[in-house]
Design a protein around this motif. Structure first.
Motif, PDB file in Angstrom:
ATOM      1  N   GLY A   7       0.838  -1.198   0.000  1.00 51.70           N
ATOM      2  CA  GLY A   7       0.000   0.000   0.000  1.00 51.70           C
ATOM      3  C   GLY A   7       0.870   1.243   0.000  1.00 51.70           C
ATOM      4  N   ALA A   8       1.012   1.852  -1.172  1.00 56.61           N
ATOM      5  CA  ALA A   8       1.914   3.015  -1.292  1.00 56.61           C
ATOM      6  C   ALA A   8       1.101   4.258  -1.625  1.00 56.61           C
ATOM      7  CB  ALA A   8       2.986   2.759  -2.340  1.00 56.61           C
ATOM      8  N   GLY A   9       0.082   4.515  -0.815  1.00 56.69           N
ATOM      9  CA  GLY A   9      -0.728   5.723  -0.995  1.00 56.69           C
ATOM     10  C   GLY A   9      -0.095   6.891  -0.260  1.00 56.69           C
ATOM     11  N   LYS A  10      -0.948   7.729   0.348  1.00 52.34           N
ATOM     12  CA  LYS A  10      -0.430   8.939   1.009  1.00 52.34           C
ATOM     13  C   LYS A  10       0.550   8.580   2.116  1.00 52.34           C
ATOM     14  CE  LYS A  10      -4.743  10.324   1.550  1.00 52.34           C
ATOM     15  NZ  LYS A  10      -5.416   9.571   0.491  1.00 52.34           N
ATOM     16  N   MET A  11       0.161   7.647   2.986  1.00 52.78           N
ATOM     17  CA  MET A  11       1.016   7.341   4.127  1.00 52.78           C
ATOM     18  C   MET A  11       2.183   6.442   3.726  1.00 52.78           C
ATOM     19  SD  MET A  11       1.696   8.071   7.059  1.00 52.78           S
ATOM     20  CE  MET A  11       0.302   9.149   7.399  1.00 52.78           C
ATOM     21  N   GLY A  12       1.870   5.356   3.010  1.00 54.76           N
ATOM     22  CA  GLY A  12       2.945   4.451   2.584  1.00 54.76           C
ATOM     23  C   GLY A  12       3.953   5.173   1.697  1.00 54.76           C
ATOM     24  N   GLY A  13       3.450   6.030   0.803  1.00 47.67           N
ATOM     25  CA  GLY A  13       4.342   6.773  -0.098  1.00 47.67           C
ATOM     26  C   GLY A  13       5.265   7.704   0.676  1.00 47.67           C
ATOM     27  N   ALA A  14       4.702   8.393   1.685  1.00 41.71           N
ATOM     28  CA  ALA A  14       5.530   9.302   2.503  1.00 41.71           C
ATOM     29  C   ALA A  14       6.607   8.502   3.233  1.00 41.71           C
ATOM     30  CB  ALA A  14       4.651  10.046   3.505  1.00 41.71           C
ATOM     31  N   MET A  15       6.242   7.324   3.701  1.00 44.62           N
ATOM     32  CA  MET A  15       7.227   6.514   4.439  1.00 44.62           C
ATOM     33  C   MET A  15       8.331   6.036   3.498  1.00 44.62           C
ATOM     34  SD  MET A  15       4.782   4.477   7.078  1.00 44.62           S
ATOM     35  CE  MET A  15       5.860   4.526   8.486  1.00 44.62           C
ATOM     36  N   LEU A  16       7.926   5.579   2.315  1.00 48.76           N
ATOM     37  CA  LEU A  16       8.920   5.113   1.345  1.00 48.76           C
ATOM     38  C   LEU A  16       9.912   6.230   1.014  1.00 48.76           C
ATOM     39  CD1 LEU A  16       9.762   2.792  -0.618  1.00 48.76           C
ATOM     40  CD2 LEU A  16       8.314   3.906  -2.335  1.00 48.76           C
ATOM     41  N   GLU A  17       9.371   7.427   0.824  1.00 52.34           N
ATOM     42  CA  GLU A  17      10.234   8.564   0.499  1.00 52.34           C
ATOM     43  C   GLU A  17      11.217   8.829   1.644  1.00 52.34           C
ATOM     44  OE1 GLU A  17       8.041  11.945  -0.778  1.00 52.34           O
ATOM     45  OE2 GLU A  17       9.860  13.074  -1.245  1.00 52.34           O
ATOM     46  N   GLY A  18      10.701   8.774   2.869  1.00 46.69           N
ATOM     47  CA  GLY A  18      11.564   8.985   4.041  1.00 46.69           C
ATOM     48  C   GLY A  18      12.648   7.926   4.135  1.00 46.69           C
ATOM     49  N   TRP A  19      12.284   6.672   3.906  1.00 46.82           N
ATOM     50  CA  TRP A  19      13.273   5.585   4.016  1.00 46.82           C
ATOM     51  C   TRP A  19      14.399   5.769   3.007  1.00 46.82           C
ATOM     52  CZ3 TRP A  19       9.079   1.222   3.531  1.00 46.82           C
ATOM     53  CH2 TRP A  19       8.292   1.229   4.687  1.00 46.82           C
ATOM     54  N   ALA A  49       5.001  13.350   5.638  1.00 47.03           N
ATOM     55  CA  ALA A  49       5.412  13.646   4.257  1.00 47.03           C
ATOM     56  C   ALA A  49       6.568  14.638   4.209  1.00 47.03           C
ATOM     57  CB  ALA A  49       4.217  14.187   3.462  1.00 47.03           C
ATOM     58  N   ILE A  50       6.715  15.454   5.268  1.00 46.46           N
ATOM     59  CA  ILE A  50       7.847  16.391   5.304  1.00 46.46           C
ATOM     60  C   ILE A  50       8.801  16.057   6.458  1.00 46.46           C
ATOM     61  CG2 ILE A  50       6.666  18.293   4.128  1.00 46.46           C
ATOM     62  CD1 ILE A  50       6.271  19.514   7.033  1.00 46.46           C
ATOM     63  N   GLY A  51       8.730  14.818   6.911  1.00 48.65           N
ATOM     64  CA  GLY A  51       9.642  14.387   7.984  1.00 48.65           C
ATOM     65  C   GLY A  51       9.283  14.962   9.338  1.00 48.65           C
ATOM     66  N   ARG A  52       8.063  15.494   9.484  1.00 54.49           N
ATOM     67  CA  ARG A  52       7.678  16.129  10.747  1.00 54.49           C
ATOM     68  C   ARG A  52       6.460  15.446  11.353  1.00 54.49           C
ATOM     69  NH1 ARG A  52       9.022  21.600  11.051  1.00 54.49           N
ATOM     70  NH2 ARG A  52       7.548  21.706  12.762  1.00 54.49           N
ATOM     71  N   GLY A  53       6.316  14.155  11.037  1.00 51.65           N
ATOM     72  CA  GLY A  53       5.212  13.408  11.610  1.00 51.65           C
ATOM     73  C   GLY A  53       5.502  12.992  13.037  1.00 51.65           C
ATOM     74  N   VAL A  54       4.497  12.374  13.645  1.00 45.53           N
ATOM     75  CA  VAL A  54       4.733  11.721  14.933  1.00 45.53           C
ATOM     76  C   VAL A  54       3.973  10.402  14.903  1.00 45.53           C
ATOM     77  CG1 VAL A  54       2.846  12.924  16.164  1.00 45.53           C
ATOM     78  CG2 VAL A  54       4.767  11.978  17.450  1.00 45.53           C
ATOM     79  N   THR A  55       4.638   9.362  15.382  1.00 46.20           N
ATOM     80  CA  THR A  55       4.073   8.021  15.339  1.00 46.20           C
ATOM     81  C   THR A  55       4.015   7.452  16.747  1.00 46.20           C
ATOM     82  OG1 THR A  55       4.977   7.612  13.136  1.00 46.20           O
ATOM     83  CG2 THR A  55       4.425   5.670  14.438  1.00 46.20           C
ATOM     84  N   VAL A  56       2.924   6.769  17.046  1.00 49.48           N
ATOM     85  CA  VAL A  56       2.822   6.037  18.313  1.00 49.48           C
ATOM     86  C   VAL A  56       2.773   4.552  17.955  1.00 49.48           C
ATOM     87  CG1 VAL A  56       1.547   5.756  20.464  1.00 49.48           C
ATOM     88  CG2 VAL A  56       1.575   7.984  19.322  1.00 49.48           C
ATOM     89  N   LEU A  78      10.068   3.850  11.304  1.00 48.18           N
ATOM     90  CA  LEU A  78       9.020   4.809  11.667  1.00 48.18           C
ATOM     91  C   LEU A  78       9.610   6.193  11.891  1.00 48.18           C
ATOM     92  CD1 LEU A  78       7.015   2.501  14.105  1.00 48.18           C
ATOM     93  CD2 LEU A  78       6.346   3.164  11.783  1.00 48.18           C
ATOM     94  N   ARG A  79      10.813   6.229  12.441  1.00 52.29           N
ATOM     95  CA  ARG A  79      11.470   7.502  12.759  1.00 52.29           C
ATOM     96  C   ARG A  79      11.907   8.243  11.488  1.00 52.29           C
ATOM     97  NH1 ARG A  79      12.684   8.947  17.692  1.00 52.29           N
ATOM     98  NH2 ARG A  79      12.359   6.884  18.551  1.00 52.29           N
ATOM     99  N   ALA A  80      11.919   7.551  10.373  1.00 54.68           N
ATOM    100  CA  ALA A  80      12.301   8.198   9.108  1.00 54.68           C
ATOM    101  C   ALA A  80      11.318   9.304   8.741  1.00 54.68           C
ATOM    102  CB  ALA A  80      12.372   7.169   7.985  1.00 54.68           C
ATOM    103  N   THR A  81      10.140   9.309   9.358  1.00 51.33           N
ATOM    104  CA  THR A  81       9.163  10.352   9.026  1.00 51.33           C
ATOM    105  C   THR A  81       8.871  11.270  10.205  1.00 51.33           C
ATOM    106  OG1 THR A  81       7.350   8.866   9.606  1.00 51.33           O
ATOM    107  CG2 THR A  81       8.000   8.920   7.293  1.00 51.33           C
TER     108      THR A  81
END
Ligand SMILES: NC(=O)C1=CN([C@@H]2O[C@H](COP(=O)(O)OP(=O)(O)OC[C@H]3O[C@@H](n4cnc5c(N)ncnc54)[C@H](OP(=O)(O)O)[C@@H]3O)[C@@H](O)[C@H]2O)C=CC1
Ligand SMILES: O=C(O)[C@@H]1CCC=N1
Length: 373
Positions: A114-126, A227-234, A253-256
């Motif tokens: 699943g490389a939509g909005k969230m998966g795509g942002a993560m892939l880009e960060g990785w 998407a700009i590396g300023r997310g927060v994940t729990v 997860l920290r890549a984003t």
């Protein structure tokens, strides 16, 4: 090569569980501190045990003020910590308190489903932070154009027909399609695969049932500033996750943005309602402020610009200063002034932001639980 890969290696040092937190090491390697988590970019190390740690520089913190917990023997002072504030400067290096600091260290393949909005942002960060695109693969029948372009430009395998079982499978499809998708992708995993899900609602129990018994699962909830590396994940691990897999999940997860680990899975539904959905509440605030400005007589395009700049500037002020939001609010509020007049409406105990957001967060939490399946 991304900034995070330019880390100099600092010597191995050992860290005790009682000293949970970030460890800072001076250039000379002499001083060691454990640092209270909560930085942005966030760093914490909640799962350290008695083991050596490969501490590497985490850049981007120059000028940040930190509270530093000086190591005190736990037996001597079980409830006391010596705390002092330091400013991070060149030479005081922040070291990740995990065994793995960079994505380039992840063994095997990382499969994104699943490389939509969230998966795509993560892939880009990785990829931006050093994951070898040749070791990434994506399963998605139709990724959005910008993600498809990234996949093609970086040579990431798209919908590969075969390949060795991935070391990590990250599930970023909609929760509603999970019952259809998971049985198919589960066949690609082996017992050593770490499954990381960012699907809202879908529980560890649901995920475990879709994979072979004993599978390692991390359930996580990111948000779109990823998407700009300023997310927060729990995130929460299941019992099968090893410390090494925890490090891998943390790095991915920290890549984003920042990552907060919790032990109680029930908190993920609440975090979904607060930080997962939270950006939408803030964007709604910008929309509503612009509309209110236009209704009060501002040209609509100007009202839009003012609302955007105000929301973005206020957020940045909060981030950069680290000052409590209540104090920042008070700083705007002159006695008997205009803000006080507006806050009388917005802070109404029955109709104001407080009760409204409490209701909204409760509704989103309930919805997350409904999506559990
Ligand atoms: N957006 C957010 O703010 C957040 C989202 N999440 C979670 O992240 C997940 C993804 O959300 P989001 O990125 O917004 O949604 P998207 O719809 O943008 O992404 C999902 C992607 O999965 C694709 N897909 C559909 N079916 C399959 C399949 N069978 N195999 C592989 N891929 C498939 C979709 O393709 P197509 O579009 O063609 O259907 C799409 O590209 C959700 O579970 C959500 O709960 C978590 C936190 C925040
Ligand atoms: O709205 C949703 O369900 C997803 C999860 C959190 C943000 N977006």
């Amino acid at each position: 090569m991304g900034e995070a890969q330019d880390h100099d290696r600092v010597p191995l040092f050992s860290c005790k569980r009682s000293q949970i937190g970030l460890t800072a090491v001076r250039d000379d390697g002499v001083e060691k501190y454990n640092v209270i988590p909560g930085l942005d970019p966030g760093i914490h190390s909640p799962f350290l045990r008695h083991k050596s740690v490969d501490g590497r520089v985490k850049p981007g913190h120059d000028g940040v003020l930190l509270e530093v917990v000086l190591p005190i023997a736990k037996a001597a002072a079980p409830r006391h910590k010596a705390v002092r504030t330091v400013r991070i400067e060149r030479g005081l290096r922040l070291a990740w308190g995990t065994m793995m600091a960079t994505l380039s260290d992840i063994p095997g393949r990382v499969l994104l489903v699943g490389a939509g909005k969230m998966g795509g942002a993560m892939l880009e960060g990785w990829i931006g932070l050093g994951l070898d695109p040749a070791r990434a693969a994506v399963i998605d029948p139709g990724p959005p154009p910008e993600v498809a372009a990234l996949i093609e430009a970086r040579g990431v395998a798209l919908n590969p027909l075969n390949g060795s079982p991935p070391s990590v499978m990250l599930l970023a499809v909609k929760p509603q399609v999970a019952p259809d998708v998971l049985p198919r992708v589960a066949a690609l995993a082996n017992p050593d695969t770490l499954v990381v899900s960012v699907m809202a609602g879908r529980t560890i129990r649901f995920l475990e049932a879709a994979f072979p018994p004993g599978i390692s699962v991390v359930r996580a909830i990111p948000n779109t500033p990823a998407a700009i590396g300023r997310g927060v994940t729990v995130a929460v691990p299941n019992a099968a996750v090893t410390p090494e897999q925890m490090s891998i999940a943390d790095a991915l997860l920290r890549a984003t943005g920042g990552v907060e680990w919790v032990d109680d899975e029930a908190l993920i539904d609440v975090a979904t309602a607060v930080s997962g959905s939270g950006p939408a509440y803030v964007f709604l605030l910008a929309e509503a402020l612009a509309q209110a400005g236009a209704a009060a007589g501002l040209p609509a395009d100007m009202a839009d610009r003012l609302a955007r700049a105000t929301v973005a500037g206020a957020g940045e002020l909060m981030r950069q200063t680290g000052i409590d939001p209540a104090q920042l609010r008070k700083n705007v509020t002159s006695p008997k002034g205009t803000t006080a007049a507006a806050l009388e409406v917005l802070m109404d105990e029955t109709k104001g932001f407080g009760p409204l957001l409490t209701e909204a967060v409760a509704a989103a939490t309930r919805r997350s639980r409904e999506l559990a399946g």
